[in-house]
Design a protein around this motif. Structure first.
Motif, PDB file in Angstrom:
ATOM      1  N   PRO A 191       2.912  47.931 -49.922  1.00 20.58           N
ATOM      2  CA  PRO A 191       2.551  47.104 -48.762  1.00 20.58           C
ATOM      3  C   PRO A 191       3.463  45.898 -48.628  1.00 20.58           C
ATOM      4  CG  PRO A 191       1.065  46.656 -50.578  1.00 20.58           C
ATOM      5  CD  PRO A 191       1.975  47.780 -51.037  1.00 20.58           C
ATOM      6  N   ASP A 192       3.369  45.214 -47.509  1.00 19.88           N
ATOM      7  CA  ASP A 192       4.043  43.924 -47.281  1.00 19.88           C
ATOM      8  C   ASP A 192       5.556  44.010 -47.409  1.00 19.88           C
ATOM      9  OD1 ASP A 192       1.483  42.744 -47.008  1.00 19.88           O
ATOM     10  OD2 ASP A 192       1.332  42.539 -49.181  1.00 19.88           O
ATOM     11  N   GLY A 193       6.138  45.102 -46.946  1.00 22.69           N
ATOM     12  CA  GLY A 193       7.599  45.190 -46.896  1.00 22.69           C
ATOM     13  C   GLY A 193       8.268  45.738 -48.129  1.00 22.69           C
ATOM     14  N   GLY A 194       7.520  46.016 -49.201  1.00 22.14           N
ATOM     15  CA  GLY A 194       8.092  46.656 -50.381  1.00 22.14           C
ATOM     16  C   GLY A 194       8.786  45.689 -51.324  1.00 22.14           C
ATOM     17  N   THR A 195       9.009  46.153 -52.540  1.00 20.02           N
ATOM     18  CA  THR A 195       9.608  45.310 -53.582  1.00 20.02           C
ATOM     19  C   THR A 195      10.897  45.895 -54.137  1.00 20.02           C
ATOM     20  OG1 THR A 195       8.343  46.411 -55.343  1.00 20.02           O
ATOM     21  CG2 THR A 195       7.313  44.508 -54.275  1.00 20.02           C
ATOM     22  N   LEU A 196      11.533  46.790 -53.397  1.00 17.64           N
ATOM     23  CA  LEU A 196      12.718  47.475 -53.922  1.00 17.64           C
ATOM     24  C   LEU A 196      13.806  46.495 -54.352  1.00 17.64           C
ATOM     25  CD1 LEU A 196      14.395  49.993 -54.532  1.00 17.64           C
ATOM     26  CD2 LEU A 196      15.069  50.048 -52.119  1.00 17.64           C
ATOM     27  N   LEU A 197      14.145  45.526 -53.512  1.00 21.74           N
ATOM     28  CA  LEU A 197      15.223  44.593 -53.861  1.00 21.74           C
ATOM     29  C   LEU A 197      14.888  43.818 -55.118  1.00 21.74           C
ATOM     30  CD1 LEU A 197      17.940  43.392 -53.255  1.00 21.74           C
ATOM     31  CD2 LEU A 197      16.853  41.801 -51.661  1.00 21.74           C
ATOM     32  N   HIS A 198      13.634  43.383 -55.261  1.00 23.77           N
ATOM     33  CA  HIS A 198      13.225  42.667 -56.477  1.00 23.77           C
ATOM     34  C   HIS A 198      13.412  43.564 -57.702  1.00 23.77           C
ATOM     35  CE1 HIS A 198      10.922  40.069 -59.133  1.00 23.77           C
ATOM     36  NE2 HIS A 198      10.174  41.109 -59.460  1.00 23.77           N
ATOM     37  N   ARG A 199      13.002  44.815 -57.590  1.00 23.24           N
ATOM     38  CA  ARG A 199      13.113  45.732 -58.726  1.00 23.24           C
ATOM     39  C   ARG A 199      14.573  46.009 -59.080  1.00 23.24           C
ATOM     40  NH1 ARG A 199      11.168  50.496 -56.983  1.00 23.24           N
ATOM     41  NH2 ARG A 199      10.320  49.854 -54.975  1.00 23.24           N
ATOM     42  N   LEU A 200      15.431  46.147 -58.073  1.00 23.80           N
ATOM     43  CA  LEU A 200      16.851  46.394 -58.331  1.00 23.80           C
ATOM     44  C   LEU A 200      17.504  45.193 -59.009  1.00 23.80           C
ATOM     45  CD1 LEU A 200      17.993  48.190 -55.036  1.00 23.80           C
ATOM     46  CD2 LEU A 200      17.249  49.215 -57.187  1.00 23.80           C
ATOM     47  N   ARG A 201      17.149  44.004 -58.572  1.00 20.42           N
ATOM     48  CA  ARG A 201      17.716  42.803 -59.194  1.00 20.42           C
ATOM     49  C   ARG A 201      17.253  42.679 -60.640  1.00 20.42           C
ATOM     50  NH1 ARG A 201      16.704  38.856 -53.957  1.00 20.42           N
ATOM     51  NH2 ARG A 201      18.804  39.038 -53.053  1.00 20.42           N
ATOM     52  N   GLU A 202      15.998  42.996 -60.904  1.00 19.36           N
ATOM     53  CA  GLU A 202      15.496  42.945 -62.288  1.00 19.36           C
ATOM     54  C   GLU A 202      16.212  43.966 -63.163  1.00 19.36           C
ATOM     55  OE1 GLU A 202      11.254  43.378 -62.533  1.00 19.36           O
ATOM     56  OE2 GLU A 202      11.028  41.189 -62.730  1.00 19.36           O
ATOM     57  N   ARG A 203      16.403  45.175 -62.616  1.00 21.71           N
ATOM     58  CA  ARG A 203      17.079  46.241 -63.366  1.00 21.71           C
ATOM     59  C   ARG A 203      18.574  45.981 -63.490  1.00 21.71           C
ATOM     60  NH1 ARG A 203      17.591  51.529 -60.217  1.00 21.71           N
ATOM     61  NH2 ARG A 203      15.354  51.297 -59.950  1.00 21.71           N
ATOM     62  N   GLY A 204      19.145  45.334 -62.472  1.00 21.80           N
ATOM     63  CA  GLY A 204      20.579  45.057 -62.479  1.00 21.80           C
ATOM     64  C   GLY A 204      21.425  46.214 -62.002  1.00 21.80           C
ATOM     65  N   SER A 205      20.782  47.253 -61.447  1.00 18.51           N
ATOM     66  CA  SER A 205      21.543  48.417 -60.990  1.00 18.51           C
ATOM     67  C   SER A 205      20.790  49.100 -59.856  1.00 18.51           C
ATOM     68  CB  SER A 205      21.746  49.413 -62.138  1.00 18.51           C
ATOM     69  OG  SER A 205      20.504  49.943 -62.575  1.00 18.51           O
ATOM     70  N   VAL A 206      21.524  49.919 -59.095  1.00 21.22           N
ATOM     71  CA  VAL A 206      20.944  50.688 -58.007  1.00 21.22           C
ATOM     72  C   VAL A 206      21.440  52.124 -58.119  1.00 21.22           C
ATOM     73  CG1 VAL A 206      22.828  49.955 -56.452  1.00 21.22           C
ATOM     74  CG2 VAL A 206      20.716  50.916 -55.495  1.00 21.22           C
ATOM     75  N   ALA A 212      26.166  57.778 -35.820  1.00 17.27           N
ATOM     76  CA  ALA A 212      26.054  56.418 -36.327  1.00 17.27           C
ATOM     77  C   ALA A 212      25.564  56.518 -37.759  1.00 17.27           C
ATOM     78  CB  ALA A 212      25.096  55.592 -35.476  1.00 17.27           C
ATOM     79  N   GLY A 213      26.447  56.262 -38.715  1.00 16.57           N
ATOM     80  CA  GLY A 213      26.115  56.454 -40.126  1.00 16.57           C
ATOM     81  C   GLY A 213      25.481  55.222 -40.738  1.00 16.57           C
ATOM     82  N   ALA A 214      24.529  55.434 -41.634  1.00 20.67           N
ATOM     83  CA  ALA A 214      23.808  54.315 -42.240  1.00 20.67           C
ATOM     84  C   ALA A 214      23.297  54.704 -43.616  1.00 20.67           C
ATOM     85  CB  ALA A 214      22.646  53.892 -41.342  1.00 20.67           C
ATOM     86  N   PHE A 215      22.773  53.719 -44.327  1.00 25.98           N
ATOM     87  CA  PHE A 215      22.099  53.930 -45.604  1.00 25.98           C
ATOM     88  C   PHE A 215      20.610  54.158 -45.325  1.00 25.98           C
ATOM     89  CE2 PHE A 215      25.937  51.677 -46.443  1.00 25.98           C
ATOM     90  CZ  PHE A 215      26.392  52.147 -47.677  1.00 25.98           C
ATOM     91  N   ALA A 216      19.923  54.791 -46.261  1.00 22.61           N
ATOM     92  CA  ALA A 216      18.513  55.118 -46.044  1.00 22.61           C
ATOM     93  C   ALA A 216      17.693  54.826 -47.296  1.00 22.61           C
ATOM     94  CB  ALA A 216      18.361  56.591 -45.659  1.00 22.61           C
ATOM     95  N   VAL A 217      16.470  54.335 -47.075  1.00 27.71           N
ATOM     96  CA  VAL A 217      15.507  54.117 -48.158  1.00 27.71           C
ATOM     97  C   VAL A 217      14.168  54.679 -47.701  1.00 27.71           C
ATOM     98  CG1 VAL A 217      16.641  52.087 -49.132  1.00 27.71           C
ATOM     99  CG2 VAL A 217      14.985  51.794 -47.273  1.00 27.71           C
ATOM    100  N   THR A 218      13.170  54.625 -48.559  1.00 22.92           N
ATOM    101  CA  THR A 218      11.845  55.114 -48.171  1.00 22.92           C
ATOM    102  C   THR A 218      11.258  54.205 -47.093  1.00 22.92           C
ATOM    103  OG1 THR A 218      10.885  53.907 -50.046  1.00 22.92           O
ATOM    104  CG2 THR A 218      11.369  56.262 -50.367  1.00 22.92           C
ATOM    105  N   PRO A 219      10.365  54.725 -46.257  1.00 22.00           N
ATOM    106  CA  PRO A 219       9.909  53.989 -45.075  1.00 22.00           C
ATOM    107  C   PRO A 219       9.172  52.689 -45.352  1.00 22.00           C
ATOM    108  CG  PRO A 219       9.392  56.336 -44.879  1.00 22.00           C
ATOM    109  CD  PRO A 219       9.835  56.107 -46.297  1.00 22.00           C
ATOM    110  N   ASP A 220       8.748  52.459 -46.589  1.00 19.26           N
ATOM    111  CA  ASP A 220       7.965  51.260 -46.891  1.00 19.26           C
ATOM    112  C   ASP A 220       8.814  50.040 -47.245  1.00 19.26           C
ATOM    113  OD1 ASP A 220       8.845  52.573 -49.129  1.00 19.26           O
ATOM    114  OD2 ASP A 220       7.009  52.312 -50.293  1.00 19.26           O
ATOM    115  N   GLN A 221      10.148  50.184 -47.291  1.00 19.48           N
ATOM    116  CA  GLN A 221      10.995  49.114 -47.820  1.00 19.48           C
ATOM    117  C   GLN A 221      11.650  48.286 -46.715  1.00 19.48           C
ATOM    118  OE1 GLN A 221      10.836  48.301 -50.939  1.00 19.48           O
ATOM    119  NE2 GLN A 221       9.550  50.069 -51.450  1.00 19.48           N
TER     120      GLN A 221
END
Length: 315
Positions: free
Chosen positions: A51-66, A259-268
């Motif tokens: 909910p609330d826009g997701g936490t993907l960026l926070h998790r990636l920063r904590e992990r240090g990798s994507v 039109a090419g783009a990056f994609a993530v799950t719909p909750d992020q």
């Protein structure tokens, strides 16, 4: 990737063979995830919506990798002769994630058709494969704004004996056999333009489409002019040429097909907002085109500021 950058690379243990084994693992894992979804009646992404826009960026920063899913398709994201990830999308991802504070990229190879299922199954965090935004895909994933807006073209025999310039020409000539890539947007453009399915041959990848042309299986291959010109440079001996770029028109209306783009799950949604801010900065400063030029991109391929993912999804 940027040789002058001190940023950690995917790791010394990655080899071409290891990456290919990884691609097989992705396929098996996607199949297993599909079986699990069939048994439970819903997909993994439905079970794990944030909910609330997701936490993907926070998790990636904590992990240090994507973990970036890619389809090994030049010139978007592919392995170079040293088995390092490179390409237009790879370079853009490198720059954007560096700005977002995620220092390491872990490439995860996949068949193109398995990228969205793999993303939804959690096998990678983001798709970075120059994937075209389409309404069908918009129903499954959340796209960033486009990193490019490419024109279409045809690969034809030298001299263009069928005089093909647009998809309408293919539809009008009942003798033209058209080649497209499996899962690519050109098949949809062809069918919407009136090309019968019986005249369309789907190839697994770009090299097999070129082989199909050389072997006489098809009379033309439809793809972005960027991809076709890149592929033709790798086969300079072939008696083929690429037609002038064009923008598809369907039902009398121009459409944005590539039109090419990056994609993530719909909750992020929070992640996409942050990614877009950095992508727009690169575009507006001219840095985006500087990164794209070595892969055959030109000023005509840079998306206009008003071309958003939301706008393309609505077409």
């Amino acid at each position: 990737m940027r040789a002058a950058d001190a940023r950690p690379r995917p790791g010394p243990g990655i080899s071409r063979r290891g990456l290919l084994r990884g691609a097989g693992a992705v396929g098996l894992a996607v199949a297993a995830a599909g079986t699990a979804a069939a048994t439970t009646g819903c997909s993994r992404v439905d079970l794990n919506d944030e909910p609330d826009g997701g936490t993907l960026l926070h998790r990636l920063r904590e992990r240090g990798s994507v973990r970036i899913g890619f389809a090994n398709e030049a010139p978007y994201s592919f392995l170079d002769k040293d088995a390092e990830l490179t390409g237009e999308a790879a370079e853009v991802a490198d720059a954007v994630f560096d700005r977002l504070g995620v220092r390491r990229i872990e490439p995860v190879p996949s068949d193109f058709g398995a990228l969205i299922p793999g993303l939804r199954a959690g096998l990678f965090d983001i798709v970075g494969a120059g994937m075209s935004i389409t309404p069908t895909r918009c129903a499954q994933v959340l796209f960033t704004d486009p990193e490019f807006d490419a024109a279409e073209a045809f690969l034809v025999p030298k001299g263009n004996p069928r005089r093909l310039a647009t998809m309408a020409d293919v539809a009008a000539n009942s003798n033209v056999r058209l080649g497209v890539l499996l899962g690519a947007v050109e098949a949809d453009v062809a069918e919407r333009s009136g090309v019968p399915g019986a005249r369309i041959t789907r190839f697994a990848d770009q090299p097999s489409a070129f082989d199909g042309m050389i072997g006489g299986r098809v009379d033309a291959v439809a793809l972005t002019s960027i991809s076709l010109n890149w592929g033709l440079r790798q086969r300079a001996h072939a008696d083929l040429e690429v037609t002038a770029p064009y923008r598809p028109v369907v039902d009398g209306r121009p459409i944005t097909a590539a039109a090419g783009a990056f994609a993530v799950t719909p909750d992020q949604t929070d992640f996409v907002a942050a990614f877009n801010r950095e992508l727009h900065t690169l575009r507006d400063s001219g840095e985006l085109l500087r990164m794209q030029r070595p892969f055959g991109f030109t000023e005509a391929d840079v998306p206009a500021p008003e071309l958003t993912a939301q706008r393309v999804c609505a077409t």
